[in-house]
Design an enzyme around this catalytic site. Structure first.
Site, short mmCIF file in Angstrom:
data_model
loop_
_atom_site.label_atom_id
_atom_site.label_comp_id
_atom_site.label_asym_id
_atom_site.label_seq_id
_atom_site.Cartn_x
_atom_site.Cartn_y
_atom_site.Cartn_z
N HIS A 1 -5.47 5.34 -3.37
CA HIS A 1 -6.45 5.92 -2.46
C HIS A 1 -6.86 4.98 -1.34
CE1 HIS A 1 -8.88 9.22 -1.30
NE2 HIS A 1 -10.04 8.76 -1.71
N VAL A 2 -7.29 3.78 -1.67
CA VAL A 2 -7.64 2.80 -0.64
C VAL A 2 -6.33 2.10 -0.23
CG1 VAL A 2 -8.96 0.71 -0.14
CG2 VAL A 2 -9.91 2.48 -1.65
N HIS B 1 -6.28 8.39 -9.26
CA HIS B 1 -6.06 8.14 -7.84
C HIS B 1 -7.19 7.36 -7.18
CE1 HIS B 1 -4.30 8.44 -3.95
NE2 HIS B 1 -5.35 9.05 -3.46
N HIS C 1 -13.61 4.78 1.51
CA HIS C 1 -13.69 5.43 0.19
C HIS C 1 -14.66 4.71 -0.74
CE1 HIS C 1 -10.46 7.94 1.44
NE2 HIS C 1 -9.54 7.01 1.39
N ASP D 1 0.17 5.91 -2.93
CA ASP D 1 -0.07 6.34 -1.54
C ASP D 1 1.13 6.04 -0.65
OD1 ASP D 1 -2.60 5.49 -2.99
OD2 ASP D 1 -3.47 6.66 -1.37
FE LIG Z 1 -5.87 9.20 -1.37
#
Ligand SMILES: [Fe+2]
Length: 461
Positions: free
Chosen positions: A352-353, A315, A325, A164
């Site tokens: 993602h997080v 991801h 999330h 990310d």
């Molecule tokens: Fe993401």
């Protein structure tokens, strides 16, 4: 008197133990100052266009075959197609070789890409430093890379882990800290969400170009292994762009066919003593889908006598105790988790997080709706799940955590940073996570992995 003190101490011990049993691991007390994460402006020096007419830019590498003897060299020229050849030679050798690549362009809404070149160099020697040159005339540019050791059970190798990333001032700090880490990886395992160009009106693809120029300083010298994230989907039918992953796949090729995959979004590579499986959270994962059928066959192919370390990249995390999330990976987890336990995956890295978290070895495969066993249980055949979505992108830091910290969560912290995985031999790998802190990188979490096939002992002791 003595007896009453005994009772007081006993009660205190009971309370302490009860608290320990109910709690999870460590929630770091370190909370970084939360500021808005802004993308660096277009005229930032990190986005500088190289000098010269039609000079190659956004030069980047990834593995080009299944075993690490191949490299894909990619670059973009802006003025004309130019040469699609790569000149390469071993360090200390005068014999130069040429590999020929392809050139293509794409259009996204009103954006027209530059000329995107991909060139696969095959049959390189292992453990060898190569120089390579792209471009022509005064605009030629030279870089180098080092090939990995031969695939084998005791090949030591160091991977960097970044997720990310985006292109903010924090992103620049993360990449700088990775580059300055004395144990910097030899290859980056990138867990998805590259440029965040989709945060701009009409997914302004110029931000894909700036991202390519930003990471070139690392990615032109060592391969980054790509995983697709949600910000790489660029699905926008409302502006006439219904093809998912269009800019991502045009710019970041991967050797998916070498592992029998039918899609660049899921594939595998061997590198040194590691077998790395890349999955796509944003493609169909359910039973009978292409990804399901590929993964089912793929896990059977892994020979732990050849590649002891089985690593999965995806991801979206399956185990995530942040408020953001939360449980997004459930539909994928319920289908694939039994395989991860059956095949004794060593570790799963996700992003993602936008924070950091490491789990204990746990599984939730006993949950069958009717069984009611819905609590993750300790399982020494299960992977450790690590979230490193902390590259520092434009969406900022995730700070909201579910409380109390679940028992399965070993360490979590809301900070940007990067991680390093140092595979030492077939039994041991040292892992460390480094937060970005006040202009320098500080090791905040570490873990000594014991291989699940060769040394399946509980590391927590
Ligand atoms: Fe993401």
């Amino acid at each position: 008197m003595g007896i009453s003190w005994f009772y007081v101490v006993a009660i205190l011990l009971f309370i302490t133990n009860a608290a320990t049993l109910c709690r999870g691991g460590i929630t770091s007390s370190y909370v970084r100052k939360v500021e808005s994460s802004e993308d660096m402006p277009l005229d930032s020096d990190v986005f500088r266009v190289p000098h010269g007419y039609n000079a190659p830019q956004q030069v980047h590498l990834t593995q080009g075959d299944h075993v690490g003897k191949g490299v894909i060299v990619s670059w973009v020229t802006m003025d004309e197609p130019g040469s699609n050849k790569v000149l390469y030679w071993e360090a200390n050798s005068k014999i130069k070789q040429i590999a020929k690549g392809t050139v293509s362009t794409y259009r996204y809404h009103t954006y027209n890409s530059g000329y995107i070149h991909h060139c696969t160099i095959q049959n390189l020697k292992y453990n060898t430093k190569y120089y390579y040159m792209v471009g022509t005339g005064h605009s030629r540019r030279t870089f180098w890379f080092v090939t990995p050791p031969p695939v084998g059970p005791d090949a030591s190798y160091t991977f960097g882990l970044i997720g990310d990333l985006g292109q903010t001032y924090d992103s620049n700090m993360t990449l700088t800290h990775y580059e300055m880490n004395p144990n910097q990886g030899q290859t980056v395992l990138f867990v998805g969400d590259l440029s965040y160009a989709d945060k701009y009106p009409n997914h302004d693809n110029n931000r894909w170009d700036t991202w390519g120029r930003f990471v070139e300083r690392s990615n032109a010298y060592q391969p980054w292994i790509w995983t697709a994230g949600n910000h790489d989907v660029d699905f926008a039918p409302e502006i006439g762009e219904p093809e998912p992953f269009k800019p991502y796949t045009k710019r970041y090729p991967v050797p998916y066919q070498a592992s029998g995959s039918t899609s660049p979004l899921w594939y595998s590579i061997k590198r040194a003593s590691a077998y790395i499986i890349v999955l796509s959270t944003y493609s169909a994962t359910s039973k009978y889908t292409p990804q399901y059928r590929w993964l089912e066959a793929e896990l059977k192919k892994v020979n732990r006598k050849e590649t002891p370390w089985l690593i999965v990249l995806m991801h979206c995390p399956w185990y995530n105790s942040y408020g953001y999330h939360y449980m997004e990976g459930e539909t994928m987890r319920v289908i694939y988790e039994p395989w991860f336990v059956k095949y004794k995956v060593d570790m799963v890295f996700a992003g993602h997080v936008h924070a950091y978290e490491r789990s204990k070895r746990i599984s939730n495969i006993d949950y069958k709706i009717v069984s009611g066993e819905c609590t993750p249980a300790n399982n020494q055949s299960a992977p450790v799940y690590i979230t490193v979505g902390d590259g520092g992108n434009i969406e900022g830091l995730t700070t909201k955590m579910t409380e109390p910290q679940p028992k399965y969560s070993a360490y979590r912290e809301s900070s940007f940073g990067h991680a390093i995985l140092e595979i030492k031999n077939r039994t041991h790998a040292y892992y460390s996570w480094h937060r970005n802190q006040d202009g320098f990188s500080a090791k905040a979490d570490s873990f000594l992995f014991f291989n699940r096939y060769w040394h399946p002992v509980d590391e927590s002791y």
